[in-house]
Scaffold this motif. Structure first.
Motif, PDB file in Angstrom:
ATOM      1  N   GLU A   1     -51.340 100.944  -7.828  1.00 20.02           N
ATOM      2  CA  GLU A   1     -50.894 101.330  -9.163  1.00 20.02           C
ATOM      3  C   GLU A   1     -51.660 100.598 -10.263  1.00 20.02           C
ATOM      4  N   ALA A   2     -51.895  99.315 -10.063  1.00 24.82           N
ATOM      5  CA  ALA A   2     -52.557  98.542 -11.114  1.00 24.82           C
ATOM      6  C   ALA A   2     -53.441  97.476 -10.483  1.00 24.82           C
ATOM      7  N   LYS A   3     -54.438  97.091 -11.231  1.00 30.27           N
ATOM      8  CA  LYS A   3     -55.320  96.036 -10.740  1.00 30.27           C
ATOM      9  C   LYS A   3     -54.613  94.683 -10.732  1.00 30.27           C
ATOM     10  N   THR A   4     -53.490  94.588 -11.403  1.00 33.84           N
ATOM     11  CA  THR A   4     -52.755  93.329 -11.439  1.00 33.84           C
ATOM     12  C   THR A   4     -52.176  92.974 -10.074  1.00 33.84           C
ATOM     13  N   ALA A   5     -52.122  93.949  -9.151  1.00 33.62           N
ATOM     14  CA  ALA A   5     -51.593  93.681  -7.820  1.00 33.62           C
ATOM     15  C   ALA A   5     -52.512  92.733  -7.053  1.00 33.62           C
ATOM     16  N   LEU A   6     -53.789  92.716  -7.388  1.00 31.62           N
ATOM     17  CA  LEU A   6     -54.756  91.851  -6.705  1.00 31.62           C
ATOM     18  C   LEU A   6     -55.018  90.557  -7.466  1.00 31.62           C
ATOM     19  N   ARG A   7     -54.298  90.315  -8.529  1.00 31.23           N
ATOM     20  CA  ARG A   7     -54.590  89.198  -9.425  1.00 31.23           C
ATOM     21  C   ARG A   7     -54.444  87.828  -8.755  1.00 31.23           C
ATOM     22  N   GLY A   8     -53.498  87.635  -7.869  1.00 31.85           N
ATOM     23  CA  GLY A   8     -53.249  86.316  -7.303  1.00 31.85           C
ATOM     24  C   GLY A   8     -54.137  85.959  -6.122  1.00 31.85           C
ATOM     25  N   LEU A   9     -55.009  86.844  -5.706  1.00 32.33           N
ATOM     26  CA  LEU A   9     -55.864  86.608  -4.543  1.00 32.33           C
ATOM     27  C   LEU A   9     -57.141  85.869  -4.915  1.00 32.33           C
ATOM     28  N   PRO A  10     -57.760  85.190  -3.944  1.00 35.32           N
ATOM     29  CA  PRO A  10     -59.066  84.573  -4.214  1.00 35.32           C
ATOM     30  C   PRO A  10     -60.102  85.638  -4.567  1.00 35.32           C
ATOM     31  N   ARG A  11     -61.129  85.234  -5.313  1.00 36.73           N
ATOM     32  CA  ARG A  11     -62.114  86.171  -5.849  1.00 36.73           C
ATOM     33  C   ARG A  11     -62.824  86.973  -4.761  1.00 36.73           C
ATOM     34  N   ASP A  12     -63.273  86.323  -3.677  1.00 34.09           N
ATOM     35  CA  ASP A  12     -64.010  87.045  -2.639  1.00 34.09           C
ATOM     36  C   ASP A  12     -63.107  88.024  -1.892  1.00 34.09           C
ATOM     37  N   ALA A  13     -61.866  87.644  -1.641  1.00 29.52           N
ATOM     38  CA  ALA A  13     -60.927  88.550  -0.981  1.00 29.52           C
ATOM     39  C   ALA A  13     -60.587  89.724  -1.895  1.00 29.52           C
ATOM     40  N   ARG A  14     -60.493  89.463  -3.190  1.00 29.09           N
ATOM     41  CA  ARG A  14     -60.183  90.516  -4.154  1.00 29.09           C
ATOM     42  C   ARG A  14     -61.292  91.574  -4.183  1.00 29.09           C
ATOM     43  N   LYS A  15     -62.555  91.125  -4.132  1.00 31.94           N
ATOM     44  CA  LYS A  15     -63.676  92.070  -4.132  1.00 31.94           C
ATOM     45  C   LYS A  15     -63.650  92.954  -2.891  1.00 31.94           C
ATOM     46  N   LYS A  16     -63.416  92.336  -1.733  1.00 27.50           N
ATOM     47  CA  LYS A  16     -63.386  93.101  -0.487  1.00 27.50           C
ATOM     48  C   LYS A  16     -62.250  94.123  -0.496  1.00 27.50           C
ATOM     49  N   LEU A  17     -61.068  93.708  -0.932  1.00 23.84           N
ATOM     50  CA  LEU A  17     -59.934  94.628  -0.977  1.00 23.84           C
ATOM     51  C   LEU A  17     -60.152  95.747  -1.982  1.00 23.84           C
ATOM     52  N   ALA A  18     -60.740  95.425  -3.128  1.00 23.29           N
ATOM     53  CA  ALA A  18     -60.996  96.445  -4.133  1.00 23.29           C
ATOM     54  C   ALA A  18     -61.982  97.481  -3.603  1.00 23.29           C
ATOM     55  N   GLN A  19     -62.987  97.051  -2.863  1.00 28.57           N
ATOM     56  CA  GLN A  19     -63.950  97.987  -2.283  1.00 28.57           C
ATOM     57  C   GLN A  19     -63.276  98.865  -1.226  1.00 28.57           C
ATOM     58  N   MET A  20     -62.390  98.278  -0.436  1.00 31.11           N
ATOM     59  CA  MET A  20     -61.714  99.049   0.601  1.00 31.11           C
ATOM     60  C   MET A  20     -60.776 100.087  -0.002  1.00 31.11           C
ATOM     61  N   LEU A  21     -60.155  99.767  -1.128  1.00 30.44           N
ATOM     62  CA  LEU A  21     -59.188 100.663  -1.762  1.00 30.44           C
ATOM     63  C   LEU A  21     -59.849 101.717  -2.632  1.00 30.44           C
ATOM     64  N   LYS A  22     -61.127 101.557  -2.931  1.00 27.91           N
ATOM     65  CA  LYS A  22     -61.803 102.434  -3.876  1.00 27.91           C
ATOM     66  C   LYS A  22     -62.010 103.849  -3.358  1.00 27.91           C
ATOM     67  N   GLU A  23     -62.440 104.018  -2.110  1.00 20.00           N
ATOM     68  CA  GLU A  23     -62.645 105.332  -1.478  1.00 20.00           C
ATOM     69  C   GLU A  23     -63.692 106.185  -2.158  1.00 20.00           C
ATOM     70  N   HIS A  24     -64.797 105.610  -2.517  1.00 22.99           N
ATOM     71  CA  HIS A  24     -65.871 106.429  -3.118  1.00 22.99           C
ATOM     72  C   HIS A  24     -67.051 106.461  -2.211  1.00 22.99           C
TER      73      HIS A  24
END
Length: 85
Positions: free
Chosen positions: A62-85
């Motif tokens: 729903e929002a990028k704020t859901a990944l806010r509390g994670l470490p930076r490298d983990a956040r990048k990996k999760l964002a790429q996995m959730l992107k679906e492009h």
């Protein structure tokens, strides 16, 4: 002694295989938008109605704020996995 799969399989160089036998993948078109995985699953759920399994839950980010509390490298990996492009 029984033959094993490793004994039965032989790898051939591409030059020895007839080009007519090699499958050619369809070219990917960038001008046509393909539906995301979440959209496909939601469509299947609508089509199935009450027959859709109740243990499968489909949620989009729903929002990028859901990944806010994670470490930076983990956040990048999760964002790429959730992107679906």
């Amino acid at each position: 002694m029984h033959p094993t799969l490793a004994r039965l399989v032989r790898i051939l160089p591409r030059s020895q295989v007839d080009p007519a036998l090699r499958p050619v993948p369809a070219p990917a078109r960038s001008d046509i938008r393909t539906p995301s995985l979440i959209e496909l699953l939601q469509k299947r759920k609508e089509e199935a109605g009450a027959d859709y399994p109740s243990n499968i839950r489909i949620e989009s980010l729903e929002a990028k704020t859901a990944l806010r509390g994670l470490p930076r490298d983990a956040r990048k990996k999760l964002a790429q996995m959730l992107k679906e492009h």
